[in-house]
Design a protein around this motif. Structure first.
Motif, PDB file in Angstrom:
ATOM      1  N   TYR A  79     -73.377 -98.703 -36.611  1.00 21.05           N
ATOM      2  CA  TYR A  79     -74.206 -98.375 -37.769  1.00 21.05           C
ATOM      3  C   TYR A  79     -74.551 -99.611 -38.583  1.00 21.05           C
ATOM      4  O   TYR A  79     -75.661 -99.762 -39.080  1.00 21.05           O
ATOM      5  N   ASP A 121     -82.469 -97.517 -35.047  1.00 21.07           N
ATOM      6  CA  ASP A 121     -81.566 -96.394 -34.794  1.00 21.07           C
ATOM      7  C   ASP A 121     -81.031 -96.418 -33.371  1.00 21.07           C
ATOM      8  O   ASP A 121     -81.656 -96.956 -32.464  1.00 21.07           O
ATOM      9  N   PHE A 128     -75.755 -87.377 -38.012  1.00 24.31           N
ATOM     10  CA  PHE A 128     -76.529 -88.492 -37.456  1.00 24.31           C
ATOM     11  C   PHE A 128     -77.270 -88.167 -36.162  1.00 24.31           C
ATOM     12  O   PHE A 128     -78.473 -88.429 -36.065  1.00 24.31           O
ATOM     13  N   TYR A 165     -78.329-102.443 -42.424  1.00 31.58           N
ATOM     14  CA  TYR A 165     -77.467-101.396 -42.989  1.00 31.58           C
ATOM     15  C   TYR A 165     -76.075-101.980 -43.188  1.00 31.58           C
ATOM     16  O   TYR A 165     -75.510-102.564 -42.258  1.00 31.58           O
TER      17      TYR A 165
END
Ligand SMILES: O=C(O)CCC(=O)C(=O)O
Ligand SMILES: [Fe+2]
Length: 339
Positions: free
Chosen positions: A106, A112, A324, A128
């Motif tokens: 993450y 993604d 998620f 992130y």
């Protein structure tokens, strides 16, 4: 990672001016937002702040925060370090990649995780990071270029956290609850994650989403939007509405965990970001989430015979594990936790 085998970042595709590859293309999206009034404005510290917050959160789940405790020049500084980071050479940004030996994490810079063949990707590159608790920081992923990046992020996090805790108290008071009713569910190790979003311009903006429609998994989210480039839209009463904000405002929106804690009174709004043909957009978002192991659920004072419990209790860690993979497929999660 080897430059030849690395997947191309959205920023690189945008620089080449290529049409978006099929993995980024949605069928049947309608980006044209409805004409609507601007999202509600809340002046923190104003005598009517509780009423303003309650009205905004029951109808929109989102508001513009004025007098947020941060100066306009500080907010510009945050925007500048974000912009400068995305402008450093790609090779240098890749030092912070979220892929380790090809495996997704993450935290870090990238896109993604791809979990299914039919997953449609967002037209964005992101950085992130977990900022709080401080002992969870992975400093090796915190950029040192621009040189002020870490200090500015640290200051932005400290001030945002102060604002979030203040707002949580006002939210509780607005429902005639003890002011600690929500905060006390966050536990000793509540989590503050930051996401720096870069949405490069796209030659075919009508085919892609900067970020697909979703509600956040957090309890509360702060968004610092781009000062010059719009793109955020929120679903209100079944139609997409453009989020326009004052350059000095932050946006505060509810996440799913707050909809649960408030027994459905405060809405976790569905929102998305659209791109455009010639301007990159940058935003910075903080996600404030209770301690992963602290079970959260509807506050006692909000459950009664008149208003039965709507949601089950859940640990944020468990919520995220379900959230998620569903987010990636554009599917909502909160319905799983309905009583
Ligand atoms: O870029 C924005 O304005 C919103 C970003 C967002 O919704 C998110 O990161 O969850
Ligand atoms: Fe979001």
């Amino acid at each position: 990672m080897n430059e030849q085998t690395r997947k191309m970042m959205v920023q690189e595709m945008a620089e080449r001016g290529e049409n978006p590859p099929s993995r980024y293309i949605w069928k049947d999206i309608h980006h044209q937002p409805a004409d609507a009034p601007p999202i509600p404005i809340v002046y923190l510290g104003h005598p009517d702040e509780a009423e303003q917050i309650k009205a905004a959160l029951q109808s929109w789940g989102m508001f513009q925060v004025m007098d947020c405790g941060m100066t306009a020049s500080f907010l510009d500084e945050v925007r500048n370090v974000a912009k400068e980071f995305f402008q450093i050479p790609m090779e240098e940004k890749q030092k912070y990649t979220n892929l380790k030996n090809g495996k997704f994490h993450y935290e870090g810079y990238g896109n993604d995780e791809v979990v299914t063949d039919d997953q449609v990707l967002d037209w964005t590159d992101r950085l992130y990071l977990t900022v709080q608790p401080e002992d969870m920081r992975k400093l090796e992923l915190w950029p040192e270029n621009p040189s002020s990046f870490r200090d500015v992020l640290n200051e932005f996090a400290t001030k945002s956290r102060e604002m979030l805790d203040y707002v949580l108290k006002v939210m509780a008071k607005s429902l005639e609850l003890n002011e600690d009713s929500f905060i006390s569910q966050f536990g000793d190790r509540s989590i503050l994650d930051v996401r720096f979003n870069n949405y490069p311009c796209c030659p075919r903006p009508e085919l892609v989403n900067g970020i697909k429609p979703h509600s956040d998994s957090s309890a509360l989210t702060i968004i610092l939007p781009d000062k010059d480039v719009e793109g955020l839209q929120v679903m209100k009463d079944g139609v997409w509405v453009k989020v326009t904000t004052s350059p000095h405002a932050l946006i505060l929106n509810m996440g799913d965990l707050m909809e649960i804690m408030s027994n459905g009174i405060f809405k976790s709004p569905v929102h998305r970001v659209v791109t455009n043909m010639n301007k990159d957009r940058i935003s910075v978002a903080f996600f404030y989430t209770p301690d992963g192991e602290a079970e959260i659920g509807p506050v006692d004072g909000l459950v009664s015979d008149m208003r039965p419990r709507l949601y089950k209790n859940v640990k944020p860690k468990v919520y995220n594990e379900i959230y998620f993979p569903r987010f990636l497929q554009g599917k909502p999660t909160i319905d799983f936790f309905k009583v």
